[in-house]
Design an enzyme around this catalytic site. Sequence first.
Site, PDB file in Angstrom:
ATOM      1  CB  CYS A  10      35.853  39.186  46.062  1.00 27.32           C
ATOM      2  SG  CYS A  10      36.144  37.627  47.292  1.00 27.32           S
ATOM      3  CG  ASN A  13      33.438  33.170  47.300  1.00 26.08           C
ATOM      4  OD1 ASN A  13      32.142  31.920  46.925  1.00 26.08           O
ATOM      5  ND2 ASN A  13      32.584  34.087  47.614  1.00 26.08           N
ATOM      6  CB  CYS A  15      39.442  37.753  51.952  1.00 23.86           C
ATOM      7  SG  CYS A  15      40.513  36.463  52.346  1.00 23.86           S
ATOM      8  NE  ARG A  16      38.489  40.967  48.303  1.00 23.97           N
ATOM      9  CZ  ARG A  16      39.463  41.341  46.840  1.00 23.97           C
ATOM     10  NH1 ARG A  16      39.004  43.422  47.377  1.00 23.97           N
ATOM     11  NH2 ARG A  16      39.400  41.122  46.306  1.00 23.97           N
ATOM     12  CB  SER A  17      32.704  38.249  48.301  1.00 28.13           C
ATOM     13  OG  SER A  17      33.420  36.726  47.942  1.00 28.13           O
ATOM     14  CG  ASP A 127      43.088  40.979  48.063  1.00 26.03           C
ATOM     15  OD1 ASP A 127      43.196  40.138  49.067  1.00 26.03           O
ATOM     16  OD2 ASP A 127      43.711  40.224  47.269  1.00 26.03           O
TER      17      ASP A 127
HETATM   18  P1  4NP Z   1      39.202  37.577  48.186  1.00 27.45           P
HETATM   19  O1  4NP Z   1      40.992  37.326  49.149  1.00 27.45           O
HETATM   20  O2  4NP Z   1      39.065  38.027  47.253  1.00 27.45           O
HETATM   21  O3  4NP Z   1      38.846  38.647  49.469  1.00 27.45           O
HETATM   22  O4  4NP Z   1      38.751  35.995  48.565  1.00 27.45           O
HETATM   23  C1  4NP Z   1      42.052  36.992  47.749  1.00 27.45           C
HETATM   24  C2  4NP Z   1      41.861  35.580  48.061  1.00 27.45           C
HETATM   25  C3  4NP Z   1      42.989  35.044  47.465  1.00 27.45           C
HETATM   26  C4  4NP Z   1      43.853  35.303  46.890  1.00 27.45           C
HETATM   27  C5  4NP Z   1      43.765  36.768  45.798  1.00 27.45           C
HETATM   28  C6  4NP Z   1      42.313  37.145  47.019  1.00 27.45           C
HETATM   29  N1  4NP Z   1      44.679  34.535  45.941  1.00 27.45           N
HETATM   30  O5  4NP Z   1      45.073  34.961  45.208  1.00 27.45           O
HETATM   31  O6  4NP Z   1      44.023  32.883  46.219  1.00 27.45           O
END
Ligand code: 4NP
Length: 166
Positions: A10, A13, A15-17, A127
Amino acid sequence: MPKTSILFVCLGNICRSPMAEGIFLKMLQHQDLTAHYDIDSAGLISSHQGELADSRMRFHASKRDYTLTHRSRPVTKADFDRFDLIIGMDDDNIKGLNRLASTQHQKAKIHRMTDFCKILNDTFVPDPYYGGDKGFEHVIDLLEDACQGLLLEISDGSKFPKNSTN
Ligand code: 4NP
């Protein structure tokens, strides 16, 4: 016996992945299949490198009895040699992965998580980072559906043979 290796990807790294990794690992444990798989997750940005999953993601995960222990790391070009399947969560992830892949063979390893869903009709895993509780719960619903579908497709051997070469 060769292992099937899967990298969930994702943006951050956190939340989703890592959630996808936690769900898939638990499914493997329940079916006594852990020894046959190499599972990891990574992000397209490195700003959270070394961090555990976001505390909100871990909270919602724990409500469904998942424990997330992964620490964020960026996806690398070497991952395209190490893993059989590289699975992104949304359009931007797929685009980012395609930019990192060097060959057609590497590009062919890239898949979209929601393509494995058997119940839900969403076309991407949204997201949840800037949203609320509902977003995190929806992410887990989608990832549980997709992980079930993915394991089924691998197990029946028709789509992703275990001995796929790198
Ligand atoms: P993820 O969520 O891609 O599911 O881990 C996010 C975590 C952090 C950020 C964006 C999305 N960020 O912009 O820091």
